[in-house]
Design a protein around this motif. Sequence first.
Motif, PDB file in Angstrom:
ATOM      1  N   VAL A  42      34.600 -12.020 102.605  1.00 48.72           N
ATOM      2  CA  VAL A  42      33.087 -12.154 101.815  1.00 48.72           C
ATOM      3  C   VAL A  42      32.268 -12.740 103.011  1.00 48.72           C
ATOM      4  CG1 VAL A  42      31.745 -13.133 100.143  1.00 48.72           C
ATOM      5  CG2 VAL A  42      34.016 -12.334  99.541  1.00 48.72           C
ATOM      6  N   LEU A  43      32.591 -13.891 103.736  1.00 45.50           N
ATOM      7  CA  LEU A  43      31.730 -14.083 104.870  1.00 45.50           C
ATOM      8  C   LEU A  43      31.317 -13.485 105.986  1.00 45.50           C
ATOM      9  CD1 LEU A  43      32.853 -17.921 104.707  1.00 45.50           C
ATOM     10  CD2 LEU A  43      30.664 -17.084 103.866  1.00 45.50           C
ATOM     11  N   GLN A  44      32.577 -12.579 106.292  1.00 45.64           N
ATOM     12  CA  GLN A  44      32.458 -11.805 107.404  1.00 45.64           C
ATOM     13  C   GLN A  44      31.569 -10.586 106.928  1.00 45.64           C
ATOM     14  OE1 GLN A  44      36.611 -11.088 108.410  1.00 45.64           O
ATOM     15  NE2 GLN A  44      36.428 -12.490 110.014  1.00 45.64           N
ATOM     16  N   ALA A  45      31.438 -10.178 105.769  1.00 43.66           N
ATOM     17  CA  ALA A  45      30.494  -8.781 105.514  1.00 43.66           C
ATOM     18  C   ALA A  45      29.364  -9.391 105.155  1.00 43.66           C
ATOM     19  CB  ALA A  45      31.083  -8.234 104.198  1.00 43.66           C
ATOM     20  N   GLY A  46      28.688 -10.668 105.543  1.00 46.74           N
ATOM     21  CA  GLY A  46      27.150 -11.136 105.430  1.00 46.74           C
ATOM     22  C   GLY A  46      26.844 -11.398 104.037  1.00 46.74           C
ATOM     23  N   ALA A  47      27.742 -11.525 103.179  1.00 42.02           N
ATOM     24  CA  ALA A  47      27.091 -11.944 101.986  1.00 42.02           C
ATOM     25  C   ALA A  47      26.477 -13.039 101.660  1.00 42.02           C
ATOM     26  CB  ALA A  47      28.583 -11.916 100.616  1.00 42.02           C
ATOM     27  N   ALA A  76      26.292  -9.842  92.926  1.00 38.21           N
ATOM     28  CA  ALA A  76      26.694 -11.222  93.184  1.00 38.21           C
ATOM     29  C   ALA A  76      27.522 -11.784  92.345  1.00 38.21           C
ATOM     30  CB  ALA A  76      25.217 -12.095  93.109  1.00 38.21           C
ATOM     31  N   ILE A  77      27.744 -11.516  91.231  1.00 38.09           N
ATOM     32  CA  ILE A  77      28.767 -12.056  90.218  1.00 38.09           C
ATOM     33  C   ILE A  77      30.099 -11.696  90.790  1.00 38.09           C
ATOM     34  CG2 ILE A  77      29.785 -11.723  88.119  1.00 38.09           C
ATOM     35  CD1 ILE A  77      26.668 -11.783  87.084  1.00 38.09           C
ATOM     36  N   ALA A  78      30.249 -10.051  91.227  1.00 37.76           N
ATOM     37  CA  ALA A  78      31.396  -9.594  91.588  1.00 37.76           C
ATOM     38  C   ALA A  78      31.832 -10.592  92.994  1.00 37.76           C
ATOM     39  CB  ALA A  78      31.310  -8.187  91.931  1.00 37.76           C
ATOM     40  N   LEU A  79      30.872 -10.723  93.963  1.00 40.68           N
ATOM     41  CA  LEU A  79      31.349 -11.412  95.051  1.00 40.68           C
ATOM     42  C   LEU A  79      31.480 -12.813  94.880  1.00 40.68           C
ATOM     43  CD1 LEU A  79      28.551  -9.776  97.309  1.00 40.68           C
ATOM     44  CD2 LEU A  79      30.961  -9.630  97.614  1.00 40.68           C
ATOM     45  N   CYS A  80      31.141 -13.399  93.906  1.00 45.93           N
ATOM     46  CA  CYS A  80      31.340 -14.876  93.489  1.00 45.93           C
ATOM     47  C   CYS A  80      32.820 -14.950  93.160  1.00 45.93           C
ATOM     48  CB  CYS A  80      30.468 -15.300  92.580  1.00 45.93           C
ATOM     49  SG  CYS A  80      30.760 -17.053  91.946  1.00 45.93           S
ATOM     50  N   LEU A 106      22.850 -13.098  99.972  1.00 47.63           N
ATOM     51  CA  LEU A 106      22.471 -14.261  98.843  1.00 47.63           C
ATOM     52  C   LEU A 106      21.441 -15.072  99.003  1.00 47.63           C
ATOM     53  CD1 LEU A 106      26.245 -14.565  97.987  1.00 47.63           C
ATOM     54  CD2 LEU A 106      24.376 -13.433  96.534  1.00 47.63           C
ATOM     55  N   VAL A 107      21.336 -15.709 100.181  1.00 47.50           N
ATOM     56  CA  VAL A 107      20.273 -16.505 100.593  1.00 47.50           C
ATOM     57  C   VAL A 107      18.825 -15.823 100.479  1.00 47.50           C
ATOM     58  CG1 VAL A 107      19.183 -17.957 102.622  1.00 47.50           C
ATOM     59  CG2 VAL A 107      21.636 -18.289 101.839  1.00 47.50           C
ATOM     60  N   ASN A 108      18.908 -14.503 101.163  1.00 47.30           N
ATOM     61  CA  ASN A 108      17.720 -13.896 101.081  1.00 47.30           C
ATOM     62  C   ASN A 108      17.153 -13.480  99.550  1.00 47.30           C
ATOM     63  OD1 ASN A 108      17.461 -13.635 103.932  1.00 47.30           O
ATOM     64  ND2 ASN A 108      18.622 -11.476 103.776  1.00 47.30           N
ATOM     65  N   ILE A 109      18.464 -13.343  98.742  1.00 51.90           N
ATOM     66  CA  ILE A 109      17.815 -13.188  97.485  1.00 51.90           C
ATOM     67  C   ILE A 109      17.315 -14.409  96.781  1.00 51.90           C
ATOM     68  CG2 ILE A 109      18.712 -12.514  95.082  1.00 51.90           C
ATOM     69  CD1 ILE A 109      20.613 -10.622  96.353  1.00 51.90           C
ATOM     70  N   ALA A 110      17.974 -15.499  97.183  1.00 51.82           N
ATOM     71  CA  ALA A 110      17.468 -16.871  96.586  1.00 51.82           C
ATOM     72  C   ALA A 110      16.195 -17.287  97.063  1.00 51.82           C
ATOM     73  CB  ALA A 110      18.621 -17.785  96.683  1.00 51.82           C
ATOM     74  N   GLY A 112      26.384  -4.494 100.366  1.00 51.34           N
ATOM     75  CA  GLY A 112      25.204  -3.335 100.282  1.00 51.34           C
ATOM     76  C   GLY A 112      24.509  -3.376  99.077  1.00 51.34           C
ATOM     77  N   CYS A 113      25.023  -3.522  97.962  1.00 49.27           N
ATOM     78  CA  CYS A 113      24.476  -3.629  96.638  1.00 49.27           C
ATOM     79  C   CYS A 113      23.269  -4.719  96.344  1.00 49.27           C
ATOM     80  CB  CYS A 113      25.368  -3.504  95.273  1.00 49.27           C
ATOM     81  SG  CYS A 113      26.388  -2.066  95.185  1.00 49.27           S
ATOM     82  N   LEU A 114      23.631  -5.833  97.288  1.00 45.22           N
ATOM     83  CA  LEU A 114      22.768  -6.949  97.319  1.00 45.22           C
ATOM     84  C   LEU A 114      21.367  -6.349  97.694  1.00 45.22           C
ATOM     85  CD1 LEU A 114      25.022  -9.909  98.444  1.00 45.22           C
ATOM     86  CD2 LEU A 114      24.196  -9.164  96.167  1.00 45.22           C
ATOM     87  N   GLN A 115      21.281  -5.291  98.510  1.00 41.47           N
ATOM     88  CA  GLN A 115      20.034  -4.933  98.985  1.00 41.47           C
ATOM     89  C   GLN A 115      19.186  -3.880  98.202  1.00 41.47           C
ATOM     90  OE1 GLN A 115      19.190  -6.204 101.917  1.00 41.47           O
ATOM     91  NE2 GLN A 115      21.110  -7.412 101.961  1.00 41.47           N
ATOM     92  N   SER A 116      19.789  -3.581  96.973  1.00 41.36           N
ATOM     93  CA  SER A 116      19.279  -2.522  96.060  1.00 41.36           C
ATOM     94  C   SER A 116      17.689  -3.096  95.458  1.00 41.36           C
ATOM     95  CB  SER A 116      20.275  -2.632  94.765  1.00 41.36           C
ATOM     96  OG  SER A 116      19.397  -1.794  93.778  1.00 41.36           O
TER      97      SER A 116
END
Length: 107
Positions: A86-91, A70-74, A95-99, A56-60
């Motif tokens: 991690v994969l099931q949560a849509g990370a 992203a670092i935490a998920l990594c 991350l691809v959207n951010i990239a 969810g924080c990736l949408q901030s």
Amino acid sequence: MPQALPLLRSLLSTPESASTHCEAATCVANVAYAVTQSATLLDAEALVPLVAPLVGCLQSSSFRTQTQAAIALCNISAIADCRIAVLQAGALDALVNIANSTHQDAQ
């Protein structure tokens, strides 16, 4: 340390300021890294409930919060028992959207 995880999850899940989310994500990143270095420190499965709030924080709107999440998920995904969560949560999609973002800092 396990006692801190519910507090961190709460901080990541509540509509607080971006700086609160960023600091909580930074703490999770550090805890996850410590777990990768010492398997006896904490049961890795205890990190799984933190994955969805981090995604969810990736949408901030704060790029700094996105970065720390992203670092935490990594770091969490470096733990074999946590990768599927991690994969099931849509990370990965987030991350691809951010990239692919046009945000200058993401480039």
